[in-house]
Write an enzyme that holds these catalytic residues in place. Structure first.
Site, short mmCIF file in Angstrom:
data_model
loop_
_atom_site.label_atom_id
_atom_site.label_comp_id
_atom_site.label_asym_id
_atom_site.label_seq_id
_atom_site.Cartn_x
_atom_site.Cartn_y
_atom_site.Cartn_z
N TRP A 1 0.82 -1.22 0.00
CA TRP A 1 0.00 0.00 0.00
C TRP A 1 0.85 1.26 0.00
O TRP A 1 1.86 1.36 0.72
CB TRP A 1 -0.89 0.00 1.23
N ASN B 1 0.10 5.77 -0.07
CA ASN B 1 -0.83 6.88 -0.28
C ASN B 1 -0.07 8.19 -0.46
O ASN B 1 0.70 8.32 -1.40
CB ASN B 1 -1.95 6.93 0.77
N ASP B 2 -0.23 9.19 0.40
CA ASP B 2 0.19 10.56 0.11
C ASP B 2 1.67 10.71 -0.27
O ASP B 2 2.54 10.11 0.37
CB ASP B 2 -0.02 11.45 1.34
N GLN C 1 3.77 7.89 1.94
CA GLN C 1 3.12 7.05 2.94
C GLN C 1 3.10 5.62 2.43
O GLN C 1 2.57 5.34 1.35
CB GLN C 1 1.70 7.54 3.18
N TRP D 1 2.69 10.16 9.62
CA TRP D 1 1.78 10.65 8.59
C TRP D 1 2.41 11.77 7.77
O TRP D 1 3.60 12.05 7.87
CB TRP D 1 0.47 11.08 9.24
N SER D 2 1.60 12.46 7.01
CA SER D 2 2.12 13.35 5.97
C SER D 2 2.84 14.57 6.51
O SER D 2 2.54 15.06 7.60
CB SER D 2 0.97 13.80 5.05
N ASP E 1 -0.87 17.47 8.74
CA ASP E 1 -0.28 17.71 7.42
C ASP E 1 0.31 19.12 7.27
O ASP E 1 -0.20 19.95 6.52
CB ASP E 1 -1.30 17.45 6.32
N GLU F 1 -7.26 18.40 4.66
CA GLU F 1 -6.04 17.61 4.74
C GLU F 1 -5.02 18.17 3.75
O GLU F 1 -5.35 18.85 2.78
CB GLU F 1 -6.31 16.15 4.38
#
Length: 670
Positions: A136, A138-139, A155, A198-199, A264, A322
């Site tokens: 997986w 993401n960002d 991510q 996280w981001s 973020d 976000e």
């Protein structure tokens, strides 16, 4: 009112009539666009046994995907070498994804009965879009340029093809296309980020330091806090080791902000005035009344922070913001140039400088932006148009595109945009193929000086270096209801540039207004209007049972003026029934004297399209089952009932693969 007409047919090169869009192509229950939540995952003893079986299947699929050979002759019949396997319980949260995910929440029942084959699944992996080796993603996070290398952090779940255990993956490239994977940059190993790194964003300081601010999800309460990290050795061009600050967390949610509504941080900017030399950092949030917010903090050392006296900006009803981004734009060239015209993030406000404020809306999972004016004295931003404010106006992309992030490239003096392109298939399919999500092709971003009201996005100029053999088709007449095949050879990795012209007398002859059309609620390319749709069909098979349509649709407004919609239709992109299939699109500005133009990048399961030099962009994830390998085709089409259309110029290049791979320990060059 648009008159009813018979189904369109045409004569192809062999003289046989064929339907433009067959009626016998069921979309499946996912095509309506409803996103259903999965039931909570419940591990059992059976799950453990199934997981072991699944692991063996994944190894086989991963090997096939890593080989990425696109030279097999013909398509693969459905059912051949079919993968039939029970799905293990999700490793993500109960719904199978996080609140940071935009994956479709398809049910675990009837929608997951498509017989994917190993060959089908292996073909879906992209060839020149960035992806990690597996699992997986993401960002995009903290993109920057450092000592000859472009860096991309992202991510990543190193353990599974579903969301969870979020770490920072890291890759480097000389040209934004040929990427080399490096070891993990940061992992969740402290109480302040135990539930996920996280981001975040990178800021380069005048003394050469690089600071990385990121959101951590805390161990005890899953509160969102901001943390600081720096490279262990800034002289290392690859920035292979990162050290988290002993001062972490450096920011916690302020009073009035929910503990999970504070995330973020942006790249910091500074516009020194008098004795004020503080850096500004914006963070996304929402208030108790569901207004989306951009909070601003001031800092001199990135450890101690003071809140600005006012919000940078807020828009009622837009919910959690976000991945906020904030940057200046200058007057561009008026066309989608490949370099130049970008401004460093701390460029001073003034005449000829506008500031873009962008937010990724958690409510609908789209990226919205607005152009406006920044006041550094008050740290506030005001949109040029209240009607086009953040969250209610323009989007970066009208398709599957989210959590984007820009950075300034000092080499080519351009602003470059990254965006996360999630999956629209089922979680089961992601687990079977062993990966989920890609990053968009990086895009340059400019202010459109011809309109003054929108941005221009265009693939970075380096994409043209992937072009191999090409063909041109000029002056192709498209009669009403026609489909014209284009012989381009392999059609799974393409760069297409097309220019269309509608007969002026046809447009002038339309007197009735058509004010009800909307791409997303229309019948897609199968619907027939007086002046549209017309455009291209990509990733199509010979009998058009699978196709992704990229097209224009013209209509008359109530004032008699022509309006142009740019749309992308996924409804017949795949015979698989475990997908979400939609029609995306929006109005696109077309100025006097301009022809209709589009550029399309095709890369296996992703199609990115840019209309009118990048004024309107659409990204689709499509998963053909028949239009794959040597069975993929390209067509021109005109499904209008009144308009004669000419494809003035169509240029199509096959694109090479980027061959993304691990970084070789013995060299520092590509």
């Amino acid at each position: 009112m648009i008159p009813a007409v018979a189904d369109p047919t045409t004569l192809d090169g062999g003289g046989a009539r064929r339907p433009l869009l067959p009626e016998t192509d069921p979309r499946g229950r996912a095509a309506a666009g409803a996103e259903q939540k999965r039931p909570p995952a419940t591990p059992t003893v059976l799950t453990a046994v199934v997981s072991a079986v699944l692991l063996l299947v994944l190894v086989a699929v991963t090997v096939l995907a890593s080989q990425h050979v696109d030279g097999q002759a013909g398509g693969v019949p459905a059912g051949e070498d079919a993968v039939v396997v029970e799905v293990a319980a999700s490793r993500g949260v109960a719904e199978g994804v996080s609140e940071k995910s935009t994956a479709p929440l398809l049910g675990s029942g009837a929608l997951q009965d498509f017989s994917w084959t190993n060959a089908m699944l292996a073909w879906q992996r992209t060839a020149f879009h960035f992806q990690p080796p597996k699992n997986w993603m993401n960002d995009p996070n903290g993109p920057l340029y450092h000592k000859g290398w472009y860096h991309l952090f992202y991510q990543w779940n190193p353990d599974s093809a579903v969301w969870g255990n979020i770490t920072w993956g890291h890759a480097v490239s000389r040209d934004l296309l040929h990427w080399l994977h490096l070891p993990l940059a940061m992992v969740p190993d402290h109480p302040y980020d135990a539930n996920g790194v996280w981001s975040g964003s990178a800021t380069r300081l005048p003394d050469g330091r690089i600071v990385m601010l990121y959101t951590g999800s805390t161990a005890e309460s899953s509160a969102q806090v901001q943390n600081l990290a720096e490279p262990a050795d800034a002289s290392d061009p690859l920035l292979r080791e990162w050290v988290k600050s002993d001062a972490n967390p450096v920011l916690v949610p302020p009073p009035g902000i929910g503990p999970t509504d504070f995330r973020d941080p942006t790249t910091a900017c500074r516009t020194p005035a008098g004795n004020d030399t503080a850096w500004r950092v914006a963070i996304g949030s929402k208030d108790r009344d569901h207004a989306g917010l951009a909070l601003v903090y001031r800092t001199e050392d990135f450890v101690r922070y003071d809140p600005a006296p006012a919000l940078m900006h807020a828009v009622p009803g837009t919910g959690m913001w976000e991945c906020v981004d904030f940057y200046p734009v200058a007057a561009g060239s008026g066309a989608a140039a490949g370099s130049g015209d970008g401004l460093e993030t701390s460029a001073a406000p003034g005449p000829g400088v506008k500031h873009v404020l962008k937010a990724s809306l958690d409510d609908d999972k789209h990226d919205y932006y607005a152009i406006g004016t920044y006041d550094p004295a008050t740290d506030t931003w005001t949109p040029d148009s209240a009607e086009d404010d953040v969250g209610i106006g323009l989007r970066y992309d009208y398709g599957k595109y989210y959590a984007s992030k820009t950075f300034y490239d000092p080499v080519l003096r351009r602003r470059v945009l990254w965006g996360w392109v999630g999956e629209t298939d089922s979680e089961r399919a992601d687990i079977l193929k062993g990966w989920a999500s890609v990053q968009s092709i990086p895009r340059t971003v400019l202010l459109d000086t011809k309109t003054g009201s929108n941005l221009l996005q265009w693939p970075v100029v380096e994409v043209e270096n992937l072009r191999m053999s090409g063909k041109s088709f000029d002056g192709v007449a498209l009669d009403r209801g026609s489909v014209v095949p284009l012989d381009v050879g392999k059609a799974t990795q393409l760069d297409i540039e097309a220019v269309f012209e509608v007969d002026a007398s046809d447009a002038a002859g339309v007197t009735e207004a058509d004010v009800t059309f909307n791409c997303s609620t229309s019948a897609g390319a199968a619907g027939r209007g007086l002046l549209g749709p017309f455009g291209l069909l990509v990733l199509a098979d010979d009998d058009l049972s699978e196709q992704t349509a990229v097209y224009f649709y013209l209509l008359k407004g109530t004032d008699g003026s022509l309006q142009t919609f740019f749309c992308q239709d996924e409804l017949r992109a795949s015979k698989a029934n475990d997908l979400v299939k939609r029609v995306y699109g929006s109005l696109v500005p077309v100025l006097d004297g301009e022809n209709l133009s589009v550029r399309i990048l095709v890369d296996h399961s992703i199609v990115e399209s840019f209309a009118q030099g990048g004024r309107t962009c659409i990204t689709s994830r499509v998963y053909p089952t028949r239009a794959i390998y040597d069975s993929a085709r390209v067509f021109l089409f005109n499904n209008a009932t009144h308009a004669h259309v000419k494809a003035k110029s169509v240029k199509i290049w096959q694109l090479n693969s980027a061959y993304i791979r691990p970084y070789p320990a013995t060299t520092t060059s590509l």
